[in-house]
Design a protein around this motif. Sequence first.
Motif, PDB file in Angstrom:
ATOM      1  N   PRO A  38      -7.046 -34.462   2.803  1.00 13.34           N
ATOM      2  CA  PRO A  38      -8.426 -35.158   3.475  1.00 13.34           C
ATOM      3  C   PRO A  38      -7.885 -36.205   4.400  1.00 13.34           C
ATOM      4  O   PRO A  38      -9.041 -36.965   4.820  1.00 13.34           O
ATOM      5  N   TRP A  39      -6.945 -36.842   4.771  1.00 20.93           N
ATOM      6  CA  TRP A  39      -6.710 -38.030   5.392  1.00 20.93           C
ATOM      7  C   TRP A  39      -5.864 -36.814   7.044  1.00 20.93           C
ATOM      8  O   TRP A  39      -4.405 -36.095   6.399  1.00 20.93           O
ATOM      9  N   PRO A  40      -6.370 -35.901   7.583  1.00 11.14           N
ATOM     10  CA  PRO A  40      -5.669 -35.334   8.701  1.00 11.14           C
ATOM     11  C   PRO A  40      -4.677 -35.845   9.470  1.00 11.14           C
ATOM     12  O   PRO A  40      -3.997 -35.501  10.036  1.00 11.14           O
ATOM     13  N   PRO A  41      -5.117 -37.221  10.178  1.00 15.65           N
ATOM     14  CA  PRO A  41      -3.862 -38.032  10.433  1.00 15.65           C
ATOM     15  C   PRO A  41      -3.249 -37.903   9.963  1.00 15.65           C
ATOM     16  O   PRO A  41      -1.065 -38.432  10.698  1.00 15.65           O
ATOM     17  N   LEU A  42      -2.528 -38.527   8.231  1.00 17.80           N
ATOM     18  CA  LEU A  42      -1.616 -39.029   7.517  1.00 17.80           C
ATOM     19  C   LEU A  42      -1.232 -37.400   7.536  1.00 17.80           C
ATOM     20  O   LEU A  42       0.703 -37.586   8.280  1.00 17.80           O
ATOM     21  N   ALA A  43      -1.419 -36.131   7.606  1.00 19.93           N
ATOM     22  CA  ALA A  43      -1.613 -34.484   7.291  1.00 19.93           C
ATOM     23  C   ALA A  43      -0.312 -34.977   8.218  1.00 19.93           C
ATOM     24  O   ALA A  43       0.831 -33.905   8.261  1.00 19.93           O
ATOM     25  N   ASP A  44      -0.880 -34.830   9.542  1.00 17.45           N
ATOM     26  CA  ASP A  44      -0.368 -33.969  11.248  1.00 17.45           C
ATOM     27  C   ASP A  44       1.378 -35.004  11.334  1.00 17.45           C
ATOM     28  O   ASP A  44       2.137 -34.832  11.550  1.00 17.45           O
ATOM     29  N   LEU A  45       1.061 -36.597  10.432  1.00 16.90           N
ATOM     30  CA  LEU A  45       2.562 -37.027  11.179  1.00 16.90           C
ATOM     31  C   LEU A  45       3.448 -37.062  10.040  1.00 16.90           C
ATOM     32  O   LEU A  45       5.033 -36.691  10.793  1.00 16.90           O
ATOM     33  N   ILE A  46       2.736 -36.379   8.691  1.00 19.31           N
ATOM     34  CA  ILE A  46       4.348 -35.602   8.581  1.00 19.31           C
ATOM     35  C   ILE A  46       4.219 -34.800   8.577  1.00 19.31           C
ATOM     36  O   ILE A  46       5.556 -34.127   8.611  1.00 19.31           O
ATOM     37  N   ALA A  47       4.021 -33.813   8.617  1.00 22.51           N
ATOM     38  CA  ALA A  47       4.159 -32.649   9.239  1.00 22.51           C
ATOM     39  C   ALA A  47       5.040 -32.405  10.703  1.00 22.51           C
ATOM     40  O   ALA A  47       5.169 -30.850  11.183  1.00 22.51           O
ATOM     41  N   SER A  48       4.355 -32.870  11.524  1.00 22.49           N
ATOM     42  CA  SER A  48       5.221 -32.887  12.595  1.00 22.49           C
ATOM     43  C   SER A  48       6.674 -33.861  12.563  1.00 22.49           C
ATOM     44  O   SER A  48       7.037 -33.362  13.109  1.00 22.49           O
ATOM     45  N   ASN A  49       7.241 -34.114  11.536  1.00 25.99           N
ATOM     46  CA  ASN A  49       8.539 -34.810  11.273  1.00 25.99           C
ATOM     47  C   ASN A  49       9.543 -33.556  10.382  1.00 25.99           C
ATOM     48  O   ASN A  49       9.173 -33.398   9.440  1.00 25.99           O
TER      49      ASN A  49
END
Length: 312
Positions: A217-228
Motif C-alpha cells: 500500500p505504501w511502495p516507498p516505505l516497502a522499498d525502504l525496508i526491503a532494500s535493507n
Amino acid sequence: MTRLLDAGVRWMTDRAHATYGIALMRIVLSLGVAGYVAVNLPAHQALWGTGARWTTPLGGHALTAAPLLTAGLVALFLVAVLVAAGWRARWTVPLLLLGWWGLTSVNPLLADQGDNISRILLVYLCFADTSARWSLDARRRGSGAGLVRSRPAASPSSAPGPGRTQVRTLLHNAAVLAVGAQICLVYVLSGLFKLQGEAWRDGSAVYYPLSLPQFRPWPPLADLIASNGWLVAAVTWGTLALQLTFPLLLLQRHLRVGAVAGALAMHAGIALLMGLPFFSLFMMAGDCLFLGPRATPQPPGRRRPQQLLPGR
C-alpha cells in the motif's frame, strides 16, 4: 497434586480474572467488525449481493435481496456499536457472532485468517463477562448497587444467588483460558510452520511479500525496508522467535510486557506495510487478553494510580 488441584479450583471459582483484558477484546473486536462493515458498505452488492453471483460455483451464496442485505449490514453495524459500548453484552455479543459469522461465510474469496480468529474469539466471549469493565452494563450495575444499598429489602430478590454467581465465574474463567490457549496456539503453530521454510531460516522471508503489488500500500516505505538486508533479517528472525517463544514469555511478568508489546508491534507493522488492517486488528484483540491493571506498591496511608500492564 491435591494442593495444585485445589489451587486450580479456587482460581476458576473465586473471582473473575482478566476482566480488563476481556473488556478490551470486546471493544477492539466489535470496533473491527463495525469498521469492516462501514468500509465495505458502498460496495456491499458487489461483495455479497447480486454482483457476487459468480462466486456460487466456488461455494459462495450471493444474497439477491438487495434491501434485505443492506438492512442486515446496518443491523450488524449497530449491534457492533452496542457491543463496543457494552450494552446488554450478554445478548448483543451472541448476536454479533451470528451476524458476523453469516456475513463472512457468504463470499469465501473475501475470507482470511482474521475472520477465522475473530469468529473463534467471539464464540469464547459469549461465555465471558465481557461488560464487567468499561461498559454501559458496568455503569448500570453500579447504579443498581447503589439502589440496593439504599433499599435493603430489595436486595435478596434482585441479587443472583451464590451458586449462579459461581457458575458465571467458572464460565468466564474457562473462556479466559480458552482465549489464552487459542492465541498461544496460533503463534506457536504459525512459528513452527514458518520454521519449515528455508526463507524464514535464512532471514529473507519478509522481503518477498513486500515485493508483491497486492501487499504494497505504501511502495516507498516497502522499498525502504526491503532494500535493507539487516532490517529484513532482523524482522524475519524476530517474528519467528516471538511466535515460537510467546507462551513461555507470558510466564514472567516483565517478559510478558515485551511479548505483548512485540506482538502488537508486529501486527501494527502488518497492517501498515502489507495493507491488512482488519486481520491485524482482530489478532491484536486477542493479545488484549494479556493487558490489565496491576497495582503498584504504595506506602501506608497513601494511594497511587494503577498502571496498565500486561497481567490479570
